[in-house]
Design an enzyme around this catalytic site. Structure first.
Site, PDB file in Angstrom:
ATOM      1  N   ASP A   1      47.897 -15.303  19.656  1.00  0.00           N
ATOM      2  CA  ASP A   1      47.652 -16.750  19.667  1.00  0.00           C
ATOM      3  C   ASP A   1      46.132 -16.912  19.689  1.00  0.00           C
ATOM      4  O   ASP A   1      45.473 -16.423  20.611  1.00  0.00           O
ATOM      5  CB  ASP A   1      48.320 -17.323  20.934  1.00  0.00           C
ATOM      6  CG  ASP A   1      47.778 -18.689  21.342  1.00  0.00           C
ATOM      7  OD1 ASP A   1      47.094 -19.343  20.531  1.00  0.00           O
ATOM      8  OD2 ASP A   1      48.042 -19.101  22.495  1.00  0.00           O
TER       9      ASP A   1
ATOM     10  N   ASN B   1      42.672 -21.219  23.099  1.00  0.00           N
ATOM     11  CA  ASN B   1      41.579 -21.861  23.814  1.00  0.00           C
ATOM     12  C   ASN B   1      41.637 -21.298  25.232  1.00  0.00           C
ATOM     13  O   ASN B   1      42.713 -20.918  25.695  1.00  0.00           O
ATOM     14  CB  ASN B   1      41.842 -23.373  23.832  1.00  0.00           C
ATOM     15  CG  ASN B   1      40.642 -24.147  24.343  1.00  0.00           C
ATOM     16  OD1 ASN B   1      40.315 -24.101  25.521  1.00  0.00           O
ATOM     17  ND2 ASN B   1      39.980 -24.834  23.451  1.00  0.00           N
TER      18      ASN B   1
ATOM     19  N   GLU C   1      46.927 -22.256  17.223  1.00  0.00           N
ATOM     20  CA  GLU C   1      47.521 -22.271  18.564  1.00  0.00           C
ATOM     21  C   GLU C   1      48.429 -23.486  18.779  1.00  0.00           C
ATOM     22  O   GLU C   1      49.545 -23.358  19.287  1.00  0.00           O
ATOM     23  CB  GLU C   1      46.425 -22.275  19.633  1.00  0.00           C
ATOM     24  CG  GLU C   1      47.016 -22.474  21.025  1.00  0.00           C
ATOM     25  CD  GLU C   1      46.077 -22.153  22.177  1.00  0.00           C
ATOM     26  OE1 GLU C   1      44.981 -22.732  22.233  1.00  0.00           O
ATOM     27  OE2 GLU C   1      46.447 -21.306  23.015  1.00  0.00           O
ATOM     28  N   GLU C   2      47.949 -24.637  18.398  1.00  0.00           N
ATOM     29  CA  GLU C   2      48.746 -25.850  18.633  1.00  0.00           C
ATOM     30  C   GLU C   2      50.066 -25.771  17.863  1.00  0.00           C
ATOM     31  O   GLU C   2      51.119 -26.152  18.378  1.00  0.00           O
ATOM     32  CB  GLU C   2      47.967 -27.099  18.218  1.00  0.00           C
ATOM     33  CG  GLU C   2      46.799 -27.462  19.158  1.00  0.00           C
ATOM     34  CD  GLU C   2      45.489 -26.807  18.763  1.00  0.00           C
ATOM     35  OE1 GLU C   2      45.481 -26.007  17.811  1.00  0.00           O
ATOM     36  OE2 GLU C   2      44.453 -27.104  19.415  1.00  0.00           O
TER      37      GLU C   2
ATOM     38  N   CYS D   1      38.021 -17.373  13.853  1.00  0.00           N
ATOM     39  CA  CYS D   1      37.235 -17.553  12.625  1.00  0.00           C
ATOM     40  C   CYS D   1      37.463 -18.909  11.946  1.00  0.00           C
ATOM     41  O   CYS D   1      37.072 -19.108  10.800  1.00  0.00           O
ATOM     42  CB  CYS D   1      37.559 -16.449  11.629  1.00  0.00           C
ATOM     43  SG  CYS D   1      37.165 -14.834  12.280  1.00  0.00           S
TER      44      CYS D   1
ATOM     45  N   ALA E   1      38.128 -22.816  13.790  1.00  0.00           N
ATOM     46  CA  ALA E   1      37.425 -23.774  14.652  1.00  0.00           C
ATOM     47  C   ALA E   1      36.273 -23.099  15.398  1.00  0.00           C
ATOM     48  O   ALA E   1      35.254 -23.733  15.685  1.00  0.00           O
ATOM     49  CB  ALA E   1      38.416 -24.363  15.642  1.00  0.00           C
TER      50      ALA E   1
HETATM   51  N1  AR6 Z   1      48.922 -16.857  10.678  1.00  0.00           N
HETATM   52  C1  AR6 Z   1      47.825 -16.170  10.286  1.00  0.00           C
HETATM   53  N2  AR6 Z   1      46.605 -16.719  10.176  1.00  0.00           N
HETATM   54  C2  AR6 Z   1      46.456 -18.005  10.472  1.00  0.00           C
HETATM   55  C3  AR6 Z   1      47.558 -18.802  10.894  1.00  0.00           C
HETATM   56  C4  AR6 Z   1      48.836 -18.172  10.981  1.00  0.00           C
HETATM   57  N3  AR6 Z   1      49.900 -18.839  11.363  1.00  0.00           N
HETATM   58  N4  AR6 Z   1      47.109 -20.045  11.113  1.00  0.00           N
HETATM   59  C5  AR6 Z   1      45.801 -20.027  10.834  1.00  0.00           C
HETATM   60  N5  AR6 Z   1      45.380 -18.810  10.445  1.00  0.00           N
HETATM   61  P1  AR6 Z   1      42.018 -21.225  14.229  1.00  0.00           P
HETATM   62  P2  AR6 Z   1      40.069 -20.171  16.181  1.00  0.00           P
HETATM   63  C6  AR6 Z   1      44.013 -18.396  10.056  1.00  0.00           C
HETATM   64  O1  AR6 Z   1      40.944 -22.108  13.705  1.00  0.00           O
HETATM   65  O2  AR6 Z   1      38.901 -20.186  15.269  1.00  0.00           O
HETATM   66  C7  AR6 Z   1      42.662 -24.236  18.553  1.00  0.00           C
HETATM   67  O3  AR6 Z   1      42.392 -25.586  18.792  1.00  0.00           O
HETATM   68  C8  AR6 Z   1      43.271 -19.477   9.279  1.00  0.00           C
HETATM   69  O4  AR6 Z   1      42.519 -18.836   8.263  1.00  0.00           O
HETATM   70  O5  AR6 Z   1      43.275 -21.851  14.727  1.00  0.00           O
HETATM   71  O6  AR6 Z   1      40.220 -19.014  17.108  1.00  0.00           O
HETATM   72  C9  AR6 Z   1      42.671 -23.444  19.833  1.00  0.00           C
HETATM   73  O7  AR6 Z   1      43.283 -24.164  20.875  1.00  0.00           O
HETATM   74  C10 AR6 Z   1      42.358 -20.084  10.318  1.00  0.00           C
HETATM   75  O8  AR6 Z   1      41.189 -20.646   9.760  1.00  0.00           O
HETATM   76  O9  AR6 Z   1      41.474 -20.254  15.405  1.00  0.00           O
HETATM   77  C11 AR6 Z   1      41.220 -23.229  20.071  1.00  0.00           C
HETATM   78  O10 AR6 Z   1      40.624 -24.338  20.696  1.00  0.00           O
HETATM   79  C12 AR6 Z   1      42.035 -18.892  11.194  1.00  0.00           C
HETATM   80  O11 AR6 Z   1      43.272 -18.170  11.229  1.00  0.00           O
HETATM   81  C13 AR6 Z   1      40.658 -23.052  18.682  1.00  0.00           C
HETATM   82  O12 AR6 Z   1      41.571 -23.715  17.814  1.00  0.00           O
HETATM   83  C14 AR6 Z   1      41.584 -19.250  12.583  1.00  0.00           C
HETATM   84  O13 AR6 Z   1      42.480 -20.161  13.151  1.00  0.00           O
HETATM   85  C15 AR6 Z   1      40.593 -21.611  18.268  1.00  0.00           C
HETATM   86  O14 AR6 Z   1      40.006 -21.514  17.003  1.00  0.00           O
END
Ligand code: AR6
Length: 508
Positions: free
Chosen positions: A285, A288, A303-304, A418, A420
């Site tokens: 997951d 956050n 995550e959401e 990578c 948000a």
């Molecule tokens: N399976 C594989 N890859 C995925 C999937 C999926 N189901 N969904 C998205 N991706 P992000 P972060 C890829 O932005 O940067 C939330 O609000 C997709 O390329 O969700 O760690 C949390 O609560 C996407 O751009 O993760 C945190 O506050 C990339 O994974 C914050 O976002 C990153 O997904 C975490 O942000």
């Protein structure tokens, strides 16, 4: 020959190890100092029944303050809450106005702050065939009312700095979430930084009910579908879920530069998703530090979405304090209730999902979700600092290493941090590979449609694999890269490794 090597080093999805619990006995379910079980373990172990364990409510800073607590102050509040809920539960149909009126009745302070426009619009917007809400609201109220019968042992808070576990039944979770729906949890509504629960995510659902948007519509569809399933006798889930907070002690943090492990097996794909193709593996997951992120607001990222299709995860917000750099949360056994399509603004609830995952000896679905929060890099260059690389390595390792001799399936992950959080996918992929190697687990990497990353990662992995590079050597390369990057911000990590891998092996 090259082609053969290619298929030899990267492996296929079917080769990844998934949860078995066949050859590995969990043993009887047991209550320990660090593992709180909210059902009666004796009747569970002997008859596989899910009766709530007897216990005492505790109005104490180490435990969740419950709406139905018998403590002096709360007792009279529960009288008001339960009276309201009883009146809703006794009706055949309940309008959104009635729901709003009830919630405000026992949360009068928020009369002018909380808005219910999303719930109102939602109710009007959804086609008639789906308009089951009016009859569903009384059922959710009835479920919420069962709290004193269903959960009578105090729920410990999973606090920072301590590894601890909570196991509870899916029915208990649904009852807690029904209370969250009706915003009954005390002391959880203020955003004041000095408030008692300031270090915890929000749990009451009021934020889901205001600020109408199409995102809210889809979120509410998923949530209402969950409540429909759990309030219907024929679909009510019968099993347990475990929430484990793992805190990696400083003495257990690897000295990365001297790690001798070789890279573990890797499957890379640009197709598929962690939550589907990765079922039965340790599914990451992209969390956050406040678990669930914006699930109760308008956030709709990885995550959401995960929390909306597996709403039982939301209950973690009730008791999980903000994760520290050396901590993670592992959830075993949660059930998927909904399907979806899209991401962010294009997210749509796509109907019911019938979870076919088997259950283990503790009646938990054979699914495991690992919440690890990456750092949020507002300035992209910050992530190449050595201490930040260390932080991300230890965070991933904390989750990947497993706990208490539990089974260790391979890991399903992807572009963690990578989106948000602005991380560099190349760097994050290597960090996760290193942590997986140290934890002796394989990695399935879902690039989520990113063909370029898939190919470049495959290429660099094969090179490192052929060279027999160890985690320690790779770590030293990352440190050299960190200096190079600060001299010239255009340097690309994989190019740098290609150029320096031979030297690194002989000199480092
Ligand atoms: N399976 C594989 N890859 C995925 C999937 C999926 N189901 N969904 C998205 N991706 P992000 P972060 C890829 O932005 O940067 C939330 O609000 C997709 O390329 O969700 O760690 C949390 O609560 C996407 O751009 O993760 C945190 O506050 C990339 O994974 C914050 O976002 C990153 O997904 C975490 O942000």
């Amino acid at each position: 020959l090259q082609q053969m090597e290619r298929t030899l080093s990267c492996c296929q999805l079917k080769d990844m190890k998934r949860l078995q619990h066949g050859d590995m006995k969990l043993g009887p379910l047991r209550f320990t100092r660090r593992h709180t079980v909210l059902i009666d373990v004796d009747t569970f172990n002997s008859q596989r029944k899910f009766l709530p364990t007897k216990g005492r409510d505790l109005w104490h800073s180490d435990f969740v303050k419950m709406p139905c607590s018998q403590s002096a102050n709360q007792k009279s509040k529960w009288d008001v809450i339960s009276k309201k809920l009883k009146s809703l539960a006794s009706k055949k149909t309940v309008s959104v106005k009635d729901v709003e009126e009830a919630i405000i009745k026992y949360n009068p302070k928020y009369k002018d702050q909380w808005s219910f426009d999303a719930l109102h619009t939602f109710n009007k917007n959804i086609p008639d065939t789906e308009n089951y809400f009016k009859t569903l609201f009384p059922k959710i109220a009835a479920l919420a009312l069962k709290l004193p019968d269903f959960v009578n042992k105090a729920i410990p808070l999973l606090r920072k700095g301590q590894s601890a576990t909570i196991t509870l039944s899916q029915v208990q979770i649904s009852c807690l979430l029904a209370n969250a729906f009706f915003c009954t949890f005390p002391h959880r509504n203020t955003s004041n930084p000095t408030a008692e629960y300031a270090g915890y995510p929000t749990i009451n659902f009021n934020s889901l009910f205001g600020n109408w948007s199409e995102r809210k519509r889809e979120k509410l569809r998923a949530i209402m579908h969950y409540f429909k399933e759990v309030t219907d006798e024929s679909t009510r889930p019968k099993g347990l879920v475990t929430f484990h907070r793992e805190c990696l002690s400083y003495t257990d943090m690897p000295t990365w530069e001297s790690c001798k492990e070789n890279l573990s097996k890797l499957h890379i794909t640009s197709e598929g998703q962690i939550e589907l193709e990765g079922k039965g593996m340790l599914q990451v997951d992209f969390a956050n530090s406040l678990i669930g992120g914006g699930v109760l607001g308008s956030g709709l990222l990885q995550e959401e979405i995960l929390f909306l299709i597996n709403p039982e995860l939301i209950v973690a917000r009730l008791f999980t304090e903000k994760l520290e750099d050396n901590e993670c949360l592992i959830i075993t056994g949660s059930q998927q209730f909904s399907s979806y399509s899209g991401f962010g603004d294009s997210f749509e609830w796509a109907g019911p999902y019938e979870d076919q995952s088997e259950r283990d000896q503790w009646a938990r679905r054979k699914t495991q979700i690992l919440a690890i929060d990456a750092m949020n890099f507002r300035h992209c260059m910050d992530q190449y600092k050595r201490r930040h690389i260390n932080r991300e390595l230890n965070k991933a390792y904390c989750g990947f290493k497993g706990y208490d001799g539990h089974e260790k399936p391979d890991i399903a992950t992807g572009k963690w941090g990578c989106g948000a959080f602005n991380g560099d996918p190349q760097l994050k992929a290597l960090i996760q590979l290193m942590a997986a190697a140290k934890a002796k687990r394989g990695l399935a990497f879902f690039t989520f449609g990113d063909e370029y990353l898939k190919q470049s990662l495959q290429h660099i992995y094969e090179l490192m694999f052929t060279e027999g590079i160890t985690v320690g050597t790779l770590y030293k390369l990352l440190c050299e890269f960190s200096s190079a990057k600060h001299r010239d911000s255009d340097v690309d990590l994989f190019d740098f490794i290609k150029k320096n891998i031979r030297n690194s092996k002989s000199h480092l």
